[in-house]
Scaffold this active site. Structure first.
Site, PDB file in Angstrom:
ATOM      1  N   SER A   1       0.848  -1.191   0.000  1.00  0.00           N
ATOM      2  CA  SER A   1       0.000   0.000   0.000  1.00  0.00           C
ATOM      3  C   SER A   1       0.885   1.242   0.000  1.00  0.00           C
ATOM      4  CB  SER A   1      -0.881   0.012   1.250  1.00  0.00           C
ATOM      5  OG  SER A   1      -0.058   0.193   2.392  1.00  0.00           O
TER       6      SER A   1
ATOM      7  N   ASP B   1      -0.805  -1.530  -4.109  1.00  0.00           N
ATOM      8  CA  ASP B   1      -2.191  -1.713  -3.669  1.00  0.00           C
ATOM      9  C   ASP B   1      -2.819  -0.345  -3.378  1.00  0.00           C
ATOM     10  OD1 ASP B   1      -4.442  -3.110  -2.714  1.00  0.00           O
ATOM     11  OD2 ASP B   1      -3.666  -3.144  -0.660  1.00  0.00           O
ATOM     12  N   HIS B   2      -3.995  -0.084  -3.919  1.00  0.00           N
ATOM     13  CA  HIS B   2      -4.706   1.182  -3.688  1.00  0.00           C
ATOM     14  C   HIS B   2      -3.857   2.415  -3.988  1.00  0.00           C
ATOM     15  CE1 HIS B   2      -8.306  -0.591  -1.925  1.00  0.00           C
ATOM     16  NE2 HIS B   2      -7.518  -1.405  -1.261  1.00  0.00           N
TER      17      HIS B   2
ATOM     18  N   GLU C   1     -10.588   0.161  -9.837  1.00  0.00           N
ATOM     19  CA  GLU C   1     -11.726  -0.237  -8.993  1.00  0.00           C
ATOM     20  C   GLU C   1     -12.981   0.559  -9.320  1.00  0.00           C
ATOM     21  OE1 GLU C   1     -10.887  -0.862  -4.849  1.00  0.00           O
ATOM     22  OE2 GLU C   1     -12.915  -0.338  -4.225  1.00  0.00           O
TER      23      GLU C   1
ATOM     24  N   SER D   1     -10.396 -10.707   3.950  1.00  0.00           N
ATOM     25  CA  SER D   1      -9.908 -11.488   5.091  1.00  0.00           C
ATOM     26  C   SER D   1     -11.071 -12.182   5.783  1.00  0.00           C
ATOM     27  CB  SER D   1      -9.159 -10.586   6.085  1.00  0.00           C
ATOM     28  OG  SER D   1      -7.822 -10.400   5.658  1.00  0.00           O
TER      29      SER D   1
ATOM     30  N   ASN E   1      -7.492 -10.249  -2.167  1.00  0.00           N
ATOM     31  CA  ASN E   1      -6.606  -9.450  -1.315  1.00  0.00           C
ATOM     32  C   ASN E   1      -6.819  -9.754   0.163  1.00  0.00           C
ATOM     33  OD1 ASN E   1      -6.007  -8.150  -3.695  1.00  0.00           O
ATOM     34  ND2 ASN E   1      -6.384  -6.095  -2.917  1.00  0.00           N
ATOM     35  N   MET E   2      -5.727 -10.024   0.844  1.00  0.00           N
ATOM     36  CA  MET E   2      -5.812 -10.261   2.289  1.00  0.00           C
ATOM     37  C   MET E   2      -4.646  -9.577   3.006  1.00  0.00           C
ATOM     38  SD  MET E   2      -6.905 -14.245   1.927  1.00  0.00           S
ATOM     39  CE  MET E   2      -6.010 -14.396   0.403  1.00  0.00           C
TER      40      MET E   2
END
Ligand code: G3H
Ligand code: 13P
Ligand code: ZN
Length: 310
Positions: A50, A82-83, A134, A214, A254-255
């Site tokens: 991230s 990520d993001h 997204e 998760s 994604n976790m």
């Protein structure tokens, strides 16, 4: 053995009706736990950072540790942003050798998300890097939004978005949520498989991504709480729902929270059971071992990706 993009991973996952686990990494022990788990199961895996991870560890440390993981284990890995919040962060990651980037413009209005994603896709593709974007909003009670107020992805919009932006994978909102507190106490988790099916119909063979996936293992939560933590009410996505999604168009799951819980439970337990310990290798090593166990469990029970490496 190399740092690879997700292109071939997703193609095989789509055809084989499984998903690739994307695990968030922030330090050496997390990387080693994830990669050792993937190696033990002969599974493809994505390591993702991230913007917060990049700020914490620095892109060069993260990339160098991932290169070391490839050399040590001999397995292919993808390194993903990520993001990604903006073009500058995407650029920083591409310049530092990441093979995949996410631009998350889901909070912008639709046309702005399209325009910004187009810009990122052009730049990343020119550099041989693949792009995830997204559509839809993953609500969560940590954002003061009730789970009922998810803004689910509109399948028609998803089709338009993918065609106009040229992205390589799309994260959609079908009822998952970020963090350890995904739902209010009496809310029954539910994924909108009808939406996933419609997206799959409109975008055949196109890889879909699930964020906020998760499971929030209740044993890890109980261990954290037993050894001084306060995570009452933590709740995740049932694993049978995730396994079903991974057999459909979902190719990346994604976790992060589950790794955080496993590591925190192990560190807390080490301190609680062995108050004489002050060697970081003892408690961080215990955390690393628990992360490996979580990753192996996910590969077998959520992702279905064991033996996906040639
Ligand atoms: O989806 C977000 C990930 O869990 C990363 O969290 O921004 O705290 O690193 P972070
Ligand atoms: P969790 O908080 O459910 O682990 O989701 C992580 C995630 O989506 C990272 O992008
Ligand atoms: Zn996410």
């Amino acid at each position: 053995m190399a740092l690879v993009t997700t292109k071939n991973m997703f193609k095989k996952a789509y055809e084989g009706k499984y998903s690739i686990g994307a695990f968030n990494i922030n330090n050496m022990e997390i990387i080693q736990g994830v990669v050792n788990g993937a190696k033990a199961k002969n599974s493809a895996v994505i390591l993702q950072c991230s913007a917060g991870a990049i700020k914490y560890a620095g892109p060069k440390y993260l990339k160098a540790m991932v290169d070391a993981a490839i050399e040590e284990t001999g397995i292919d890995l993808a390194l993903h942003l990520d993001h990604g919040p903006d073009f500058e962060t995407v650029k920083l990651c591409v310049e530092n050798g990441f093979t995949s980037v996410m631009f998350d413009g889901s909070h912008f209005d639709y046309e702005e998300n399209v325009a910004k994603t187009q810009e990122v896709a052009k730049y990343a593709h020119d550099h041989g890097v693949v792009v995830e974007a997204e559509l839809g909003v993953l609500a969560g009670i940590e954002d003061d939004v009730s789970a009922a107020e998810h803004i689910y992805t509109d399948p028609d919009q998803a089709e338009d978005f993918v065609n106009r932006t040229g992205i390589d994978s799309l994260a959609i909102a079908i009822g998952t949520s970020h963090g350890a507190f995904k739902f209010p106490p009496n809310f029954k988790p539910k994924l909108r498989f009808d939406i996933l099916e419609k997206v799959q119909e409109k975008l055949p063979n196109f890889p879909i991504v699930l964020h906020g996936a998760s499971a929030v293992d209740q044993e890890a939560v109980a261990t954290c709480n037993k050894y001084g933590g306060n995570l009452a009410g933590a709740k995740g996505i049932p694993i049978d729902m995730l396994r079903k999604a991974s057999s459909m168009a979902v190719c990346k799951i994604n976790m992060d929270t589950d790794l955080r819980l496993a590591m925190t439970a192990a560190v807390r337990k080490t301190f609680g059971d062995k108050p004489e310990v002050f060697d970081p290798r003892k408690y961080l090593g215990a955390g690393r071992d628990e992360i490996q166990k979580v990753v192996e469990y996910k590969i077998d029970n959520v992702l279905g990706s064991a033996n996906s490496l040639k």
